[in-house]
Design a protein around this motif. Structure first.
Motif, short mmCIF file in Angstrom:
data_model
loop_
_atom_site.label_atom_id
_atom_site.label_comp_id
_atom_site.label_asym_id
_atom_site.label_seq_id
_atom_site.Cartn_x
_atom_site.Cartn_y
_atom_site.Cartn_z
N SER A 1 0.83 -1.22 0.00
CA SER A 1 0.00 0.00 0.00
C SER A 1 0.86 1.26 0.00
O SER A 1 0.53 2.24 -0.67
N SER A 2 1.98 1.24 0.72
CA SER A 2 2.87 2.41 0.73
C SER A 2 3.39 2.70 -0.66
O SER A 2 3.42 3.86 -1.11
N ILE A 3 3.81 1.64 -1.35
CA ILE A 3 4.36 1.82 -2.71
C ILE A 3 3.27 2.36 -3.64
O ILE A 3 3.49 3.31 -4.39
N LEU A 4 2.09 1.74 -3.57
CA LEU A 4 1.00 2.14 -4.48
C LEU A 4 0.54 3.57 -4.21
O LEU A 4 0.36 4.35 -5.16
N ILE A 5 0.38 3.91 -2.93
CA ILE A 5 -0.10 5.26 -2.59
C ILE A 5 0.90 6.31 -3.10
O ILE A 5 0.52 7.28 -3.76
N THR A 6 2.18 6.09 -2.81
CA THR A 6 3.21 7.06 -3.23
C THR A 6 3.27 7.14 -4.76
O THR A 6 3.37 8.23 -5.33
N ALA A 7 3.20 5.97 -5.41
CA ALA A 7 3.32 5.94 -6.87
C ALA A 7 2.14 6.67 -7.52
O ALA A 7 2.34 7.54 -8.39
N PHE A 8 0.91 6.34 -7.10
CA PHE A 8 -0.27 6.96 -7.72
C PHE A 8 -0.32 8.47 -7.42
O PHE A 8 -0.63 9.27 -8.30
N TYR A 9 -0.01 8.82 -6.18
CA TYR A 9 -0.05 10.23 -5.79
C TYR A 9 1.00 11.02 -6.58
O TYR A 9 0.71 12.11 -7.09
N VAL B 1 -3.77 12.26 2.49
CA VAL B 1 -4.13 11.28 1.45
C VAL B 1 -3.66 9.89 1.87
O VAL B 1 -4.40 8.90 1.78
N ALA B 2 -2.42 9.81 2.36
CA ALA B 2 -1.87 8.51 2.76
C ALA B 2 -2.64 7.95 3.96
O ALA B 2 -2.92 6.73 4.01
N ILE B 3 -3.01 8.82 4.91
CA ILE B 3 -3.74 8.34 6.10
C ILE B 3 -5.10 7.76 5.69
O ILE B 3 -5.45 6.64 6.08
N VAL B 4 -5.84 8.52 4.87
CA VAL B 4 -7.18 8.06 4.46
C VAL B 4 -7.06 6.77 3.64
O VAL B 4 -7.80 5.80 3.88
N ALA B 5 -6.11 6.75 2.70
CA ALA B 5 -5.95 5.57 1.84
C ALA B 5 -5.59 4.35 2.70
O ALA B 5 -6.11 3.25 2.47
N ILE C 1 -7.59 0.85 3.08
CA ILE C 1 -6.90 -0.42 2.77
C ILE C 1 -6.94 -1.35 3.98
O ILE C 1 -7.18 -2.56 3.83
N TYR C 2 -6.74 -0.82 5.19
CA TYR C 2 -6.77 -1.65 6.41
C TYR C 2 -8.15 -2.28 6.60
O TYR C 2 -8.26 -3.45 6.94
N ILE D 1 14.59 13.33 -3.51
CA ILE D 1 15.38 12.43 -2.64
C ILE D 1 14.66 12.24 -1.30
O ILE D 1 14.59 11.13 -0.79
N PHE D 2 14.10 13.32 -0.76
CA PHE D 2 13.33 13.21 0.50
C PHE D 2 12.15 12.26 0.33
O PHE D 2 11.88 11.43 1.19
N LEU D 3 11.46 12.42 -0.81
CA LEU D 3 10.29 11.56 -1.06
C LEU D 3 10.73 10.09 -1.15
O LEU D 3 10.10 9.21 -0.53
N CYS D 4 11.80 9.86 -1.90
CA CYS D 4 12.31 8.48 -2.05
C CYS D 4 12.77 7.94 -0.70
O CYS D 4 12.53 6.77 -0.37
N ALA D 5 13.44 8.80 0.09
CA ALA D 5 13.92 8.37 1.41
C ALA D 5 12.75 7.98 2.30
O ALA D 5 12.81 6.98 3.03
N GLY D 6 11.68 8.77 2.23
CA GLY D 6 10.48 8.46 3.01
C GLY D 6 9.88 7.13 2.62
O GLY D 6 9.55 6.31 3.47
N LEU D 7 9.80 6.91 1.30
CA LEU D 7 9.22 5.65 0.82
C LEU D 7 10.11 4.46 1.17
O LEU D 7 9.63 3.45 1.70
N VAL D 8 11.40 4.61 0.90
CA VAL D 8 12.33 3.49 1.17
C VAL D 8 12.38 3.19 2.67
O VAL D 8 12.39 2.03 3.08
#
Lengths: 148, 78
Positions: free
Chosen positions: A14-22, A54-58, A62-63, A124-131
């Motif tokens: 879900s983290s990957i999908l939310i970040t990717a779609f957003y 957006v991430a919280i609601v999504a 999903i949960y 880089i910040f966004l990628c760091a957050g996701l990774v």
């Protein structure tokens, strides 16, 4: 596979999908032109601020779906107890996640030192957050699978 | 630096001796998840002192009868 292991996988995906779609949606709104204009900073500020709700609601949606599907599939209600082992695994996973995020922030600073556009730092910040979130979920999965 | 002790336990045997108590029943009594009981039984996770005492109290046994250090893992400091 235990409930916690399944939840880690759901979290990871879900983290990957939310970040990717957003990101795919927001990238269309990226201001063209001067990479150092105030519009770029405005864009990135809004990008991160909007991403949080957006991430919280999504994730909540999903949960709910995951809990329903899990209950239907396994025919058992999961315990709501969070015991000492869960807390220790959570702490270890958060520590691994934090190390990755700190490295990401430092790499972002390096991009500024190398005179790269500010957008590079924000990406880089966004990628760091996701990774870092991925590392947290993978750590949890690993510790739960191993026992601790 | 000292080597970690290998802590084993008799929980499986004690559950058997207590009318084949299930892992879930033990977990409910001591306030943890069944997965944690499985991890403790398989010596994958060493419980806190409080949880160890709770488990011992459940079986009405002294702590040393429930948990023990594996032979050979004591005193091997490097």
């Amino acid at each position: 596979m235990s409930f916690q292991e399944r939840r880690s996988i759901v979290d990871l995906v879900s983290s990957i999908l939310i970040t990717a779609f957003y990101s795919a949606y927001m990238v269309q709104r990226f201001p063209a032109g001067d990479p150092y204009s105030p519009d770029v900073f405005h864009f990135w500020g809004a990008f991160f601020l909007i991403l949080i709700p957006v991430a919280i609601v999504a994730k909540i949606v999903i949960y709910i779906i995951f809990y329903l599907l899990n209950t239907v599939a396994t025919r058992e209600e999961e315990s709501s107890i969070t015991d000492e082992r869960d807390k220790l695994i959570e702490q270890k996973a958060q520590m691994n996640s934090m190390y990755v995020f700190v490295i990401g922030v430092l790499v972002g600073m390096v991009s500024l030192v190398l005179n790269m556009p500010p957008s590079v730092m924000f990406i880089i910040f966004l990628c760091a957050g996701l990774v870092s979130e991925m590392v947290s979920n993978i750590s949890k999965f690993y510790f739960y699978r191993r026992g601790f | 630096m000292s080597k970690p002790l290998v802590i084993r336990n008799n929980i499986r045997k004690l559950r058997f001796n207590h009318d084949e108590m299930t892992q879930q029943a033990l977990a409910d009594q001591v306030g943890v998840t069944r997965q944690t009981i499985i991890a403790i039984e398989n010596a994958k996770y060493s419980p806190s002192l409080e949880l160890a005492f709770r488990i011992a109290f459940t079986f009405d046994m002294p702590l040393a009868e429930v948990f023990f250090v594996e032979d050979g893992s004591v005193g091997r400091n490097s």
